[in-house]
Design an enzyme around this catalytic site. Sequence first.
Site, PDB file in Angstrom:
ATOM      1  CG  HIS A  21       6.856  -1.818   2.119  1.00 19.24           C
ATOM      2  ND1 HIS A  21       6.721  -0.630   2.791  1.00 19.24           N
ATOM      3  CD2 HIS A  21       5.649  -2.422   2.199  1.00 19.24           C
ATOM      4  CE1 HIS A  21       5.487  -0.518   3.256  1.00 19.24           C
ATOM      5  NE2 HIS A  21       4.814  -1.593   2.914  1.00 19.24           N
ATOM      6  CG  MET A  59      -1.915  -1.180   1.168  1.00 17.91           C
ATOM      7  SD  MET A  59      -3.417  -0.897   2.101  1.00 17.91           S
ATOM      8  CE  MET A  59      -2.774  -0.648   3.733  1.00 17.91           C
ATOM      9  N   GLY A  60       2.166   1.076  -0.279  1.00 21.07           N
ATOM     10  CA  GLY A  60       3.025   2.244  -0.425  1.00 21.07           C
ATOM     11  C   GLY A  60       3.509   2.811   0.900  1.00 21.07           C
TER      12      GLY A  60
HETATM   13  P1  AMP Z   1       1.476  -2.902   3.454  1.00 22.33           P
HETATM   14  O1  AMP Z   1       2.012  -1.854   2.539  1.00 22.33           O
HETATM   15  O2  AMP Z   1       1.498  -2.507   4.904  1.00 22.33           O
HETATM   16  O3  AMP Z   1       0.156  -3.460   2.990  1.00 22.33           O
HETATM   17  O4  AMP Z   1       2.493  -4.115   3.374  1.00 22.33           O
HETATM   18  C1  AMP Z   1       2.861  -4.672   2.145  1.00 22.33           C
HETATM   19  C2  AMP Z   1       3.647  -5.924   2.396  1.00 22.33           C
HETATM   20  O5  AMP Z   1       4.806  -5.612   3.170  1.00 22.33           O
HETATM   21  C3  AMP Z   1       2.863  -6.968   3.200  1.00 22.33           C
HETATM   22  O6  AMP Z   1       3.156  -8.265   2.700  1.00 22.33           O
HETATM   23  C4  AMP Z   1       3.394  -6.788   4.592  1.00 22.33           C
HETATM   24  O7  AMP Z   1       3.285  -7.934   5.398  1.00 22.33           O
HETATM   25  C5  AMP Z   1       4.839  -6.439   4.316  1.00 22.33           C
HETATM   26  N1  AMP Z   1       5.412  -5.739   5.450  1.00 22.33           N
HETATM   27  C6  AMP Z   1       4.928  -4.644   6.064  1.00 22.33           C
HETATM   28  N2  AMP Z   1       5.708  -4.312   7.126  1.00 22.33           N
HETATM   29  C7  AMP Z   1       6.694  -5.230   7.170  1.00 22.33           C
HETATM   30  C8  AMP Z   1       7.813  -5.437   8.041  1.00 22.33           C
HETATM   31  N3  AMP Z   1       8.064  -4.638   9.070  1.00 22.33           N
HETATM   32  N4  AMP Z   1       8.630  -6.484   7.791  1.00 22.33           N
HETATM   33  C9  AMP Z   1       8.380  -7.315   6.735  1.00 22.33           C
HETATM   34  N5  AMP Z   1       7.348  -7.172   5.890  1.00 22.33           N
HETATM   35  C10 AMP Z   1       6.519  -6.143   6.105  1.00 22.33           C
END
Ligand code: AMP
Length: 273
Positions: free
Chosen positions: A37, A30-31
């Site tokens: 990420h 989601m950026g």
């Molecule tokens: P989001 O942008 O929050 O929807 O996350 C996108 C992807 O990044 C998802 O697969 C999350 O689980 C992963 N992600 C977010 N935060 C972390 C983190 N701290 N460590 C590893 N992966 C992450």
Amino acid sequence: MQTHDTIAGFRKALDGERAAGRTVGLVPTMGYLHKGHASLMTAAATDCDVVAATIFVNPLQFGPGEDLDAYPRDLDRDRAIAESVGVGHLFTPTVGEMYPDGQPIATIVAVAKVGDDLEGASRPTHFVGVATVVAKLFNIAGPCRAYFGEKDWQQLLIVRQMVRDLDIPVEVVGCPIVRDADGLAMSSRNVRLDPASRAAATVLHRALRAGQAAPDPEPVMAALIDDEPLAELDYAAAIGDRLLVAARFGPTRLIDNMARTAHPSPTLLPGAD
Ligand code: AMP
């Protein structure tokens, strides 16, 4: 790096990569990109010939009163980060491109059981929104490996289940949680914490660590979070071999999880103890 804002353009680009014999690694986000990420993108770049990342703040997975409008966004910064970690194709669709007939859409994907409790109980429409948009992104991207963080543990289980149940030609890869030096799991939402809440939010990590050391982790984790005045506990759960917590810090809701048994190689950034 090529940027695509249409479904047709992104699909054609990835079809072209596969036609040229290259494997595709997909990283949906989601950026407001951070090192968590970036770790998924780096893993994808290591395993696959070309990395495709998506940035889409998906309205379908936000409930009424949640932080859809306040969700942090910075596309220029995200482009620079994605390019620096080897992303070859960046998909940045508008809401209208993804949901041309508006929302709710007529067809949704609901994954039973794994999504029922914890996040599913606290955010009743969340996982339908997640599974539906991930199914769309998988259909748009085509056969690939897709990288998801263990940070969203239930989400990872749901995506794996959906792929199995619907025979989607995607191999789902789970990646370890990346943390700040003080243990707080990286999250786009951390930027919304004021300094006092930012300091208090380390209680999630401390509670999980204490849970690992306890024979009965749930009350131990709950008590620690309850004792933090700036934290409002949502849940502290031990399910199978996983410990999971969620709490609110003012308007910002954070989640974290850990294996029930401590592993010797935590994914803390350099400088952490
Ligand atoms: P989001 O942008 O929050 O929807 O996350 C996108 C992807 O990044 C998802 O697969 C999350 O689980 C992963 N992600 C977010 N935060 C972390 C983190 N701290 N460590 C590893 N992966 C992450």
